[in-house]
Design a protein around this motif. Structure first.
Motif, PDB file in Angstrom:
ATOM      1  N   SER A  40       0.866  -1.173   0.000  1.00  0.00           N
ATOM      2  CA  SER A  40       0.000   0.000   0.000  1.00  0.00           C
ATOM      3  C   SER A  40       0.904   1.225   0.000  1.00  0.00           C
ATOM      4  O   SER A  40       1.718   1.394   0.914  1.00  0.00           O
ATOM      5  N   THR A  44      -0.639   3.885  -5.153  1.00  0.00           N
ATOM      6  CA  THR A  44      -0.978   2.575  -5.698  1.00  0.00           C
ATOM      7  C   THR A  44      -1.050   1.519  -4.602  1.00  0.00           C
ATOM      8  O   THR A  44      -0.457   1.679  -3.538  1.00  0.00           O
ATOM      9  N   GLU A  45      -1.814   0.468  -4.884  1.00  0.00           N
ATOM     10  CA  GLU A  45      -1.873  -0.711  -4.022  1.00  0.00           C
ATOM     11  C   GLU A  45      -1.870  -1.926  -4.929  1.00  0.00           C
ATOM     12  O   GLU A  45      -2.471  -1.901  -6.000  1.00  0.00           O
ATOM     13  N   TRP A  46      -1.193  -2.984  -4.511  1.00  0.00           N
ATOM     14  CA  TRP A  46      -1.202  -4.210  -5.297  1.00  0.00           C
ATOM     15  C   TRP A  46      -0.781  -5.384  -4.431  1.00  0.00           C
ATOM     16  O   TRP A  46      -0.297  -5.210  -3.320  1.00  0.00           O
ATOM     17  N   GLU A  47      -0.987  -6.569  -4.998  1.00  0.00           N
ATOM     18  CA  GLU A  47      -0.604  -7.819  -4.347  1.00  0.00           C
ATOM     19  C   GLU A  47       0.103  -8.700  -5.359  1.00  0.00           C
ATOM     20  O   GLU A  47      -0.092  -8.539  -6.565  1.00  0.00           O
ATOM     21  N   PHE A  48       0.894  -9.628  -4.858  1.00  0.00           N
ATOM     22  CA  PHE A  48       1.525 -10.621  -5.714  1.00  0.00           C
ATOM     23  C   PHE A  48       1.727 -11.898  -4.931  1.00  0.00           C
ATOM     24  O   PHE A  48       1.688 -11.904  -3.698  1.00  0.00           O
ATOM     25  N   LYS A 117       6.159  -6.354  -9.428  1.00  0.00           N
ATOM     26  CA  LYS A 117       5.786  -4.955  -9.665  1.00  0.00           C
ATOM     27  C   LYS A 117       4.273  -4.829  -9.817  1.00  0.00           C
ATOM     28  O   LYS A 117       3.604  -5.778 -10.226  1.00  0.00           O
ATOM     29  N   PRO A 118       3.753  -3.629  -9.562  1.00  0.00           N
ATOM     30  CA  PRO A 118       2.318  -3.433  -9.782  1.00  0.00           C
ATOM     31  C   PRO A 118       1.987  -3.486 -11.272  1.00  0.00           C
ATOM     32  O   PRO A 118       2.837  -3.174 -12.113  1.00  0.00           O
ATOM     33  N   VAL A 119       0.769  -3.886 -11.571  1.00  0.00           N
ATOM     34  CA  VAL A 119       0.320  -3.939 -12.963  1.00  0.00           C
ATOM     35  C   VAL A 119       0.475  -2.549 -13.573  1.00  0.00           C
ATOM     36  O   VAL A 119       0.176  -1.541 -12.947  1.00  0.00           O
TER      37      VAL A 119
END
Length: 157
Positions: A40, A44-48, A117-119
């Motif tokens: 977070s 941006t926010e993302w998961e992998f 990396k984030p999309v």
């Protein structure tokens, strides 16, 4: 392990399983771990969830966190290619560096490349993408303890 909880940016990393359930007798292949991440940041926010560390590489993270907590890891150098991480691994998906030490907190960078990396970010592993998290020495020690506890379920095979 969680870094930066309650701050502008946070990173959560957790080993979730071996990449290959059944060992085949190969030290490298038998010890790859799938690492799950949740990030977070202000924009941006993302998961992998990707296989990106071996069991023996993963053990280096808690030692590095404790060394940052006691101030023995130097601030990372910025070279021609960008920030030079002080902790890197075989796969370039994750890396770590120290941005700065302050009186009450430390700014740590968690670097992401390729599948972590984030999309929408470049897939070129030479393009740097990181998230800076503000942490205290106590936060770092706690994160190291959490990481060690999570890794205890994944001994070297």
């Amino acid at each position: 392990m969680q870094l930066g909880v309650g701050t502008r940016a946070s990173v959560t990393l957790e080993p979730v399983r071996y990449e290959f359930a059944n060992p085949a007798g190969d030290e490298w292949d038998d010890n790859w771990l799938v690492i799950s991440g949740g990030i977070s940041a202000p924009d941006t926010e993302w998961e992998f969830s990707v296989p990106c560390l071996t069991t023996f590489e993963a053990k280096q993270i808690s030692a590095w966190l404790r060394s940052v907590a006691d101030g023995s890891i130097p601030v990372s150098v910025i070279g021609d290619a960008g920030v030079v991480p002080s902790l890197e691994f075989t796969e370039p998906n994750l890396a770590f560096s120290v941005d700065s030490y302050r009186d009450e907190s430390t700014s740590v960078r968690v670097h992401f490349a390729l599948e972590t990396k984030p999309v929408g970010q470049s897939s070129d592993d030479r393009d740097q993408f990181w998230v800076e998290v503000a942490v205290t020495p106590a936060d770092l020690d706690s994160a190291a303890d959490e990481w060690d506890k999570a890794l205890s379920a994944f001994p070297d095979r």
